[in-house]
Design an enzyme around this catalytic site. Structure first.
Site, PDB file in Angstrom:
ATOM      1  N   GLU A  42       0.678  -1.057   0.077  1.00  0.00           N
ATOM      2  CA  GLU A  42      -0.027  -0.057   0.016  1.00  0.00           C
ATOM      3  C   GLU A  42       0.994   1.353   0.198  1.00  0.00           C
ATOM      4  O   GLU A  42       1.159   1.718   0.847  1.00  0.00           O
ATOM      5  CB  GLU A  42      -1.057   0.068   1.132  1.00  0.00           C
ATOM      6  CG  GLU A  42      -1.738   1.371   1.216  1.00  0.00           C
ATOM      7  CD  GLU A  42      -2.747   1.337   2.523  1.00  0.00           C
ATOM      8  OE1 GLU A  42      -2.604   0.521   3.231  1.00  0.00           O
ATOM      9  OE2 GLU A  42      -3.472   2.341   2.739  1.00  0.00           O
TER      10      GLU A  42
ATOM     11  N   LYS B  47      -2.452  -1.838  -3.018  1.00  0.00           N
ATOM     12  CA  LYS B  47      -3.619  -1.081  -2.551  1.00  0.00           C
ATOM     13  C   LYS B  47      -3.152   0.178  -2.662  1.00  0.00           C
ATOM     14  O   LYS B  47      -2.386   0.880  -2.014  1.00  0.00           O
ATOM     15  CB  LYS B  47      -3.655  -1.553  -1.007  1.00  0.00           C
ATOM     16  CG  LYS B  47      -4.720  -0.435  -0.356  1.00  0.00           C
ATOM     17  CD  LYS B  47      -5.111  -1.120   1.109  1.00  0.00           C
ATOM     18  CE  LYS B  47      -5.895  -0.095   1.828  1.00  0.00           C
ATOM     19  NZ  LYS B  47      -6.667  -0.719   3.008  1.00  0.00           N
TER      20      LYS B  47
HETATM   21  C1  5MM Z   1      -8.244   1.482   8.500  1.00  0.00           C
HETATM   22  O1  5MM Z   1      -7.160   2.314   8.642  1.00  0.00           O
HETATM   23  C2  5MM Z   1      -6.038   1.550   8.483  1.00  0.00           C
HETATM   24  C3  5MM Z   1      -5.114   1.845   9.496  1.00  0.00           C
HETATM   25  O2  5MM Z   1      -4.739   3.052   9.809  1.00  0.00           O
HETATM   26  P1  5MM Z   1      -3.453   3.477  10.884  1.00  0.00           P
HETATM   27  O3  5MM Z   1      -2.250   2.551  10.836  1.00  0.00           O
HETATM   28  O4  5MM Z   1      -3.176   5.072  10.661  1.00  0.00           O
HETATM   29  O5  5MM Z   1      -4.281   3.286  12.269  1.00  0.00           O
HETATM   30  C4  5MM Z   1      -5.452   2.266   7.272  1.00  0.00           C
HETATM   31  O6  5MM Z   1      -4.017   1.481   6.982  1.00  0.00           O
HETATM   32  C5  5MM Z   1      -6.305   1.789   6.094  1.00  0.00           C
HETATM   33  O7  5MM Z   1      -6.122   0.635   5.800  1.00  0.00           O
HETATM   34  C6  5MM Z   1      -5.822   2.481   4.753  1.00  0.00           C
HETATM   35  O8  5MM Z   1      -5.444   3.615   4.838  1.00  0.00           O
HETATM   36  C7  5MM Z   1      -7.147   2.795   3.918  1.00  0.00           C
HETATM   37  O9  5MM Z   1      -7.986   3.334   4.827  1.00  0.00           O
HETATM   38  P2  5MM Z   1      -8.905   4.471   4.054  1.00  0.00           P
HETATM   39  O10 5MM Z   1      -9.912   4.818   5.094  1.00  0.00           O
HETATM   40  O11 5MM Z   1      -8.145   5.538   3.420  1.00  0.00           O
HETATM   41  O12 5MM Z   1      -9.830   3.614   2.953  1.00  0.00           O
END
Ligand code: 5MM
Length: 339
Positions: A179, A221
């Site tokens: 990602e 991702k």
């Molecule tokens: C769910 O959020 C994930 C964890 O974030 P942190 O490590 O900051 O706590 C994050 O990695 C998430 O999988 C991705 O950013 C995608 O989430 P969004 O909300 O951007 O779809």
């Protein structure tokens, strides 16, 4: 329990089969605290369990969700009936996965750029996650756009770390989700987002190739190519879809089984509409699906608001978004389905 795919290739393809996508429920302690604060709920272990169990037992799980990314705590946590949450997920025919990065730190002293941490001891942690039943893993790199940013060093070091992580994940029988997130925040144009995303992805696939990563057993991702949140021109759905596809077509190998977008702060409907538009355009070999956190959970989180009597209402809100995104992954969504 349904048949669980075993090889890396089968796991990766299974997750994105028939329009299915991923629920990103891997919020780290600080992030889930922030989400709960928005609905005035205390982030206790039991509240986190309750909220996530509500999501994992939602009616649309079996139909629309091929995999769930978990945080360490959730992979080990039990549901109210004493079964493991990871088994609740498996019982819906969905696969449990695990976030294995350990967050970001400054790339250099006083730098605004970030490098993702977590390579130390990663092999040992992955060995344990494999034993606990995780079928895939996720590592997120953060790339910001600003004056003079991202630097070459930021891209190279983050993509190198992603490739090292992917190798360790595959050596431990788990599919790596790579990602690289180019952040939406800022006044930059959609074309700047395009250039940075294209460069980032090109370097990433070069590094994966150097490490002989099995691409058929990998998922990407990425962010979509969008206008910076503070830019005065906000690109429309068609422009976002065309620029994102153009960018992916120029840097992602055909043999990759799936691209599962992050939502990155887009509204629920924007994230669905963009995905749908791309699948309507078509012309690519990979499955194009979702791995949304906020864009899948926002409505459900609000509907739940920490109240047991709202659990069913929240499950309906989550199921609706999951089904809308499944339809978008098949290019079968339309705005009229939202009401
Ligand atoms: C769910 O959020 C994930 C964890 O974030 P942190 O490590 O900051 O706590 C994050 O990695 C998430 O999988 C991705 O950013 C995608 O989430 P969004 O909300 O951007 O779809």
């Amino acid at each position: 329990m349904k048949m669980i795919p075993k090889t890396l290739e089968d796991i990766a393809s299974y997750i994105v089969k028939d329009g299915k996508g991923i629920l990103a429920a891997d919020e780290s302690t600080g992030t889930i605290e922030k989400r709960f604060k928005s609905i005035d709920v205390e982030s206790t272990e039991d509240n986190r369990r309750k909220y996530r169990e509500m999501l994992f037992r939602s009616p649309a799980m079996a139909e629309a969700i091929g995999g769930v990314i978990l945080f360490d705590e959730t992979l080990r946590q039990k549901a109210q009936d004493g079964s493991y949450l990871r088994d609740v997920i498996l019982n819906h025919g969905s696969l449990p996965g695990i976030k294995v990065d350990q967050g970001v730190k400054e790339l250099e002293d006083n730098s605004n750029e970030k490098i993702t941490t977590g390579l130390d001891g990663l092999n040992e942690r992955c060995r344990e996650y494999d034993e606990l039943g995780a079928k895939f893993t996720k590592w997120r790199a953060v790339i910001n756009i600003s004056d003079g940013m991202p630097s070459t060093k930021c891209i190279n070091e983050n993509m190198l770390a992603l490739s090292k992580y992917a190798l360790i994940a595959q050596e431990n029988n788990m599919v790596p989700i790579v990602e690289p997130e180019v952040i939406m925040d800022g006044p930059h144009t959609i074309d700047q987002c395009y250039d940075v995303t294209k460069n980032t992805l090109s370097v990433l696939f070069e590094m994966l190739d150097k490490k002989n990563i099995n691409i058929k057993g990998t998922l990407l991702k990425p962010n979509m190519v969008v206008s910076g949140t503070e830019n005065s021109h906000q690109a429309n759905y068609k422009e976002v879809a065309e620029k994102t596809l153009d960018c992916l077509n120029s840097s992602v190998p055909d043999e990759l089984p799936g691209i599962v977008f992050l939502s990155g702060g887009q509204s629920d409907v924007d994230a669905t509409a963009h995905l749908d538009e791309m699948n309507k355009i078509g012309g690519f070999k990979w499955k194009l699906s979702f791995s949304y956190g906020r864009a899948l959970q926002q409505a459900a989180l609000k509907a739940w608001s920490g109240n047991d009597s709202n659990l069913e209402h929240a499950q309906k809100a989550f199921s609706h978004r999951a089904i809308m995104n499944m339809k978008a992954s098949l290019g079968e969504w339309s705005e009229s389905l939202e009401s």
